[in-house]
Write a protein that holds these residues in place. Structure first.
Motif, mmCIF file in Angstrom:
data_model
loop_
_atom_site.group_PDB
_atom_site.id
_atom_site.type_symbol
_atom_site.label_atom_id
_atom_site.label_comp_id
_atom_site.label_asym_id
_atom_site.label_seq_id
_atom_site.Cartn_x
_atom_site.Cartn_y
_atom_site.Cartn_z
ATOM 1 N N SER A 207 1.373 -0.896 -0.114
ATOM 2 C CA SER A 207 0.272 0.367 -0.110
ATOM 3 C C SER A 207 0.677 1.686 0.068
ATOM 4 C CB SER A 207 -0.846 0.218 1.429
ATOM 5 O OG SER A 207 -1.865 -1.104 0.839
ATOM 6 N N PRO A 208 0.568 2.508 -0.957
ATOM 7 C CA PRO A 208 1.033 3.547 -0.469
ATOM 8 C C PRO A 208 1.130 4.058 0.805
ATOM 9 C CG PRO A 208 -1.192 3.891 -1.479
ATOM 10 C CD PRO A 208 -0.675 2.621 -1.078
ATOM 11 N N GLN A 209 2.241 4.753 0.693
ATOM 12 C CA GLN A 209 3.091 5.233 2.670
ATOM 13 C C GLN A 209 1.375 6.254 2.848
ATOM 14 O OE1 GLN A 209 3.519 4.668 5.843
ATOM 15 N NE2 GLN A 209 5.588 4.643 5.475
ATOM 16 N N HIS A 210 0.989 6.347 4.322
ATOM 17 C CA HIS A 210 0.337 7.492 3.870
ATOM 18 C C HIS A 210 0.829 8.433 5.382
ATOM 19 C CE1 HIS A 210 -3.064 5.563 2.267
ATOM 20 N NE2 HIS A 210 -2.818 4.414 2.666
ATOM 21 N N ILE A 304 4.844 12.730 9.968
ATOM 22 C CA ILE A 304 4.513 11.694 9.718
ATOM 23 C C ILE A 304 4.374 10.552 9.320
ATOM 24 C CG2 ILE A 304 3.577 10.475 12.580
ATOM 25 C CD1 ILE A 304 2.458 12.508 13.560
ATOM 26 N N ALA A 305 5.221 9.647 9.350
ATOM 27 C CA ALA A 305 4.793 7.756 8.298
ATOM 28 C C ALA A 305 4.161 7.100 9.109
ATOM 29 C CB ALA A 305 6.327 7.168 8.304
ATOM 30 N N LYS A 306 2.374 7.358 8.746
ATOM 31 C CA LYS A 306 1.736 6.403 9.424
ATOM 32 C C LYS A 306 1.301 5.298 8.990
ATOM 33 C CE LYS A 306 -2.399 8.420 10.145
ATOM 34 N NZ LYS A 306 -2.798 7.851 9.403
ATOM 35 N N GLY A 307 1.583 4.533 7.829
ATOM 36 C CA GLY A 307 1.186 3.267 7.117
ATOM 37 C C GLY A 307 1.798 2.542 7.547
ATOM 38 N N GLY A 308 2.486 2.096 8.548
ATOM 39 C CA GLY A 308 1.933 0.435 8.954
ATOM 40 C C GLY A 308 3.104 0.211 8.617
ATOM 41 N N LEU A 309 2.436 -1.503 8.435
ATOM 42 C CA LEU A 309 2.788 -2.944 8.480
ATOM 43 C C LEU A 309 2.743 -2.534 6.623
ATOM 44 C CD1 LEU A 309 4.823 -5.204 8.861
ATOM 45 C CD2 LEU A 309 2.145 -6.030 9.270
ATOM 46 N N ASN A 310 1.105 -2.155 6.585
ATOM 47 C CA ASN A 310 0.848 -2.913 4.666
ATOM 48 C C ASN A 310 1.689 -1.368 4.022
ATOM 49 O OD1 ASN A 310 -1.059 -4.140 6.029
ATOM 50 N ND2 ASN A 310 -2.239 -1.775 5.763
ATOM 51 N N SER A 311 2.380 -0.362 4.491
ATOM 52 C CA SER A 311 3.313 0.378 3.532
ATOM 53 C C SER A 311 4.646 0.278 3.848
ATOM 54 C CB SER A 311 2.888 1.853 4.131
ATOM 55 O OG SER A 311 1.690 2.114 3.932
ATOM 56 N N LEU A 312 5.259 -0.939 4.189
ATOM 57 C CA LEU A 312 6.152 -0.844 4.689
ATOM 58 C C LEU A 312 7.498 -1.615 3.930
ATOM 59 C CD1 LEU A 312 7.828 -0.640 7.361
ATOM 60 C CD2 LEU A 312 8.389 -2.848 8.386
ATOM 61 N N PRO A 313 7.926 -0.465 3.815
ATOM 62 C CA PRO A 313 8.990 -1.470 2.069
ATOM 63 C C PRO A 313 10.477 -2.733 2.570
ATOM 64 C CG PRO A 313 9.507 0.679 2.644
ATOM 65 C CD PRO A 313 8.340 0.434 3.949
ATOM 66 N N LYS A 314 10.736 -3.318 1.496
ATOM 67 C CA LYS A 314 11.211 -4.159 1.665
ATOM 68 C C LYS A 314 12.866 -2.826 2.146
ATOM 69 C CE LYS A 314 14.211 -6.610 -0.462
ATOM 70 N NZ LYS A 314 15.830 -6.462 -0.865
ATOM 71 N N MET A 315 13.900 -3.182 3.476
ATOM 72 C CA MET A 315 14.048 -2.340 3.767
ATOM 73 C C MET A 315 15.639 -2.590 3.511
ATOM 74 S SD MET A 315 11.920 -2.577 7.896
ATOM 75 C CE MET A 315 13.498 -1.243 8.137
ATOM 76 N N SER A 316 15.735 -3.369 3.145
ATOM 77 C CA SER A 316 17.155 -3.766 2.607
ATOM 78 C C SER A 316 17.504 -3.610 0.850
ATOM 79 C CB SER A 316 17.827 -4.873 2.806
ATOM 80 O OG SER A 316 17.153 -5.613 1.896
ATOM 81 N N PHE A 317 18.494 -3.588 0.141
ATOM 82 C CA PHE A 317 18.514 -3.079 -0.849
ATOM 83 C C PHE A 317 20.671 -3.506 -1.537
ATOM 84 C CE2 PHE A 317 18.326 0.699 1.012
ATOM 85 C CZ PHE A 317 19.097 1.435 1.188
ATOM 86 N N ASN A 318 21.191 -3.486 -2.453
ATOM 87 C CA ASN A 318 22.430 -3.054 -2.527
ATOM 88 C C ASN A 318 23.547 -2.315 -1.681
ATOM 89 O OD1 ASN A 318 21.374 -5.800 -4.068
ATOM 90 N ND2 ASN A 318 21.721 -4.758 -5.715
ATOM 91 N N GLY A 319 24.250 -2.876 -0.795
ATOM 92 C CA GLY A 319 24.902 -1.943 0.001
ATOM 93 C C GLY A 319 24.241 -1.169 0.752
ATOM 94 N N GLY A 320 22.666 -1.655 1.363
ATOM 95 C CA GLY A 320 22.353 -0.501 2.284
ATOM 96 C C GLY A 320 21.452 -1.032 2.688
ATOM 97 N N LEU A 321 20.612 -0.206 4.315
ATOM 98 C CA LEU A 321 19.309 -0.300 4.205
ATOM 99 C C LEU A 321 18.452 1.027 4.791
ATOM 100 C CD1 LEU A 321 21.002 -3.238 7.613
ATOM 101 C CD2 LEU A 321 19.733 -3.611 5.329
ATOM 102 N N LEU A 322 17.474 0.821 5.286
ATOM 103 C CA LEU A 322 16.108 1.682 5.493
ATOM 104 C C LEU A 322 16.078 1.472 6.742
ATOM 105 C CD1 LEU A 322 14.217 2.307 2.321
ATOM 106 C CD2 LEU A 322 15.786 3.777 3.417
ATOM 107 N N VAL A 323 16.082 2.032 8.062
ATOM 108 C CA VAL A 323 15.689 2.433 9.103
ATOM 109 C C VAL A 323 14.973 2.967 9.653
ATOM 110 C CG1 VAL A 323 17.785 0.264 10.001
ATOM 111 C CG2 VAL A 323 17.521 3.277 10.367
#
Length: 549
Positions: A207-210, A304-323
Motif C-alpha cells: 500500500s502507498p505510504q500514508h 509523520i509516516a503512519k502507513g504501518g505494516l501495510n506500507s512498509l517497504p523492503k528495507m534492504s538493498f544492495n549496499g544498504g538498509l532503511l531504518v
C-alpha cells in the motif's frame, strides 16, 4: 570535479533515534568481539537534536534493551506518565471524557515517560561517541553514491553556492563518504530514502505510504496548572468528520506543557489549513485551561509516516538498509515511533555486524534484515496495529475508533483479515469549487498565533544565497493547474508560510517560494496534488534549531 573522500565500514545518515541506535549497537558488538569497526553518523542539523521533533510519550522498551543502565547513565527520561485522559471533542466547547474500556489499549501509557526526543538524541549521541562513533553534525547528505546498482556511500552537499548554483568565494565542495554499507535513517519522507525506494522498487506490492502532519508547541505554565506526567489525548473537533487526526497535551518537566495537533494528510478539503486547525484546537476549554496565562516558547511541525505494516517497504538493498521512519516503522495505533525506530536500528546493526564479521567486502543485499525484523517484537507490534489507520480512513473518527477499540481490546489486533487503504494521500483532494470554504479567526496572540511569528520560535535559518531546495518539476503547474482547480493548497498546508500566491508586475498571479522559512516538515513533498514539488536537502546546518522538542 575531483572530490575528497573518506572510507568507513558503515555510514549512517541521520542522528535520530534509529540512526544513533544503529551506531551504538554496532559499536557494542564490536567492543564485545574486540573487532575494530569504523562507524560515521552524518546529521544535517546544526547539532544533534536540532531537527528532531516528536510529541513525545516514550515507551522505553528498546532503550531497556540497548542501554539497560540508562537511568544510572543519566538519560533525560525522568517524567513518568501518571495519568491518561482521553476525550472526544464534540465542538468548540463540549467534550466527553472516555472511560478506559472505550479506549484502545494501545493508547494506555502506564510505564511510559514524557520526554524530549531531541534531548534524548543528544544523550544517545554522547553514548555513541564514547563507544568510538564519529558524528558529523552540520553536514547534509545530498546524494546517494550508486555504482553498478550498488550503494557505495553518500555525497555531502556542496557549501557556498549562490542561488544560481554557482560557487561563491566561500565555496567548499562536498566530500564523498564511502562505506561497505550505508544506513539511511533520515526520518519521515527522507529525500534519499524516497529515491532509494523508487530506484530499487522497494515498495512493490505494498500500500502507498500514508502520512500526517504533526504540530508541537512548548509552553511555560504556572505551577498551579502543571501536573508532571499528565497525558491528554483527544479526537474530534476541530477536525471535520471526514478529516482524521487528533490532539495531545503532555505535562513535561520544569513546569512545561507540550501541546499539538496531528492532521492526517489524506484530508479532502483543499481549503483546510492544518496550522489554523491547530490554533483553533488550543482554544478548547479542555486545552486552554492549562495554557491560559502561560507563555509559548517553541514551535515546530513535522510529517509523520503512519502507513504501518501495510506500507512498509523492503528495507534492504544492495549496499544498504532503511531504518526507522525513513522506512515507516511508526506504530500509529500508539502514536509512537521512537521505540520502534530504535528497535529497527538495533536489528539493522546486528545484521550488519554479522555480515561484516564474515570478511564481507560490503555491497550485498542483506535480506537477513527482513528475517530479523519479522522475528522481533517490532513486527508483532506493527502486525497487531495494521488495521488501525485504514479503519480510521475508511470509517471515520467515531466508527473507526470503535472498530479499533474492539480489535485491540478484544482480539489483540489479530482479527483474521487486513484492511487496506491503497489511495495516495495527495490524490484525495476535491476541487475547490466542490469543497466548503473554511473561515478561520484572526490570531488573538494569547493562545493562537500567525505562522511567521511561529516560525520565528523554531529558530529557522537558511543561508539566503543558495539554490532553492524546493524544486518544481514544472513551474507552470502551481498557477495554471493547482490554483485553478484547488485554490493552490500549498498556501495552506505548509506550516511555515513557505508558499504564497502573489501578484506580479502585470497583476497576474505568481507562485512565490519563501525557502528560507522552511522547517523541513516535508508536507509539500507529500501533499502537492500534482506531485510537482520535491524537497531536497539545503546546505548543512540550515533549517530549524529546536532546543528541546
Amino acid at each position: 570535479m575531483q572530490r575528497e573522500s573518506m572510507e568507513f565500514d558503515v555510514v549512517i545518515v541521520g542522528a535520530g533515534p534509529a540512526g544513533l541506535s544503529t551506531a551504538i549497537r554496532l559499536m557494542q558488538q564490536a567492543k564485545t568481539a574486540a573487532k575494530e569497526l569504523t562507524v560515521c553518523v552524518v546529521e544535517k542539523g546544526s547539532e544533534v537534536g536540532a531537527h528532531i521533533l516528536s510529541g513525545a510519550v516514550f515507551e522505553p522498551r528498546a532503550l531497556n534493551e540497548l542501554l539497560p543502565d540508562w537511568q544510572q547513565l543519566g538519560a533525560p527520561v525522568t517524567t513518568p506518565v501518571t495519568h491518561d485522559d482521553i476525550y472526544l471533542f464534540k465542538d468548540a466547547a463540549k467534550a466527553t471524557k472516555l472511560p478506559g474500556f472505550l479506549v484502545p489499549k494501545t493508547m494506555h501509557n502506564s510505564g511510559n515517560y514524557v520526554v524530549s526526543i531531541a534531548n534524548l538524541c543528544r544523550w544517545l549521541a554522547q553514548q555513541a561517541e564514547q563507544l568510538g562513533v564519529e558524528i558529523f553534525p552540520g553536514f547534509a547528505a545530498s546524494e546517494v553514491l550508486i555504482e553498478e546498482d550498488v550503494v557505495t556511500g553518500i555525497l555531502i552537499g556542496d557549501m557556498g553556492l549562490d542561488k544560481h548554483g554557482q560557487p561563491k568565494d566561500s565555496f567548499v565542495p562536498g566530500m564523498e563518504l564511502r562505506a561497505k554499507y550505508t544506513v539511511f535513517a533520515e526520518g519521515c519522507r527522507g529525500h534519499l530514502g524516497k529515491q532509494l525506494i523508487q530506484h530499487f522498487k522497494l515498495d512493490a506490492g505494498k500500500s502507498p505510504q500514508h502520512y500526517a502532519l504533526g504540530f508541537k508547541e512548548i509552553w511555560d505554565v504556572s505551577a498551579a496548572k502543571h501536573h508532571a506526567g499528565l497525558v491528554v489525548h483527544s479526537a474530534g473537533w476541530p477536525l471535520s468528520a471526514d478529516t482524521t487526526g487528533g490532539g495531545y497535551l503532555y505535562h513535561a518537566e520544569s513546569q512545561q506543557i507540550v501541546v499539538g495537533l496531528i492532521v492526517d494528510l489524506n484530508y479532502s478539503n483543499p481549503h483546510l489549513n492544518p496550522f489554523e486547525e491547530f490554533q483553533r484546537y488550543k482554544q478548547h476549554p479542555v486545552i486552554s485551561q492549562y495554557l491560559s496565562g502561560g507563555k509559548r516558547v517553541s514551535y515546530g511541525a513535522r510529517a509523520i509516516a503512519k502507513g504501518g505494516l501495510n506500507s512498509l517497504p523492503k528495507m534492504s538493498f544492495n549496499g544498504g538498509l532503511l531504518v526507522g521512519c525513513d522506512a515507516g516503522t511508526l506504530n500509529f495505533a500508539k502514536i509512537k515511533g521512537n521505540h520502534t525506530a530504535m528497535k529497527s536500528g538495533m536489528l539493522a546493526a546486528e545484521t550488519l555486524f554479522n555480515a561484516l564479521t564474515q570478511d564481507d567486502n560490503g555491497g550485498k543485499d542483506l535480506t537477513a534484515f527482513a528475517d530479523a525484523v519479522k522475528g522481533s517484537w517490532l513486527h508483532e507490534e506493527l502486525y497487531c496495529s495494521r488495521n488501525f489507520g485504514p479503519a480510521m480512513h475508511k470509517f471515520g473518527t467515531f466508527w473507526g475508533g470503535a472498530f479499533n477499540t474492539l480489535e485491540q481490546n478484544w482480539f489483540g489486533g489479530k482479527l483474521p483479515f487486513t484492511l487496506k487503504d491503497d489511495t495516495h494521500d495527495y490524490a484525495q483532494l476535491k476541487p475547490a469549487a466542490e469543497a466548503e470554504v473554511i473561515q478561520y479567526a484572526k490570531p488573538d496572540n494569547v493562545l493562537s498565533f500567525d505562522r511567521l511569528s511561529s516560525v520565528y520560535l523554531s529558530n529557522t535559518n537558511h543561508e539566503e544565497e543558495q539554490p532553492c531546495h524546493l524544486k518544481l518539476t514544472d513551474s507552470t503547474i502551481p498557477v495554471a493547474v493547482n490554483l485553478v482547480k484547488y485554490n493552490e493548497p500549498a498556501q495552506r498546508y505548509c506550516p511555515a508560510g513557505v508558499y504564497e500566491i502573489i501578484q506580479d508586475d502585470s497583476n497576474q498571479p505568481k507562485f512565490q517560494i519563501n525557502a528560507q522559512n522552511c522547517i523541513h516538515c516535508k508536507t509539500c513533498d507529500i501533499k502537492d496534488p500534482a506531485q510537482n514539488i520535491t524537497w531536497v536537502t539545503p546546505e548543512g546546518a540550515g533549517g530549524p534549531n529546536y532546543p528541546n522538542m
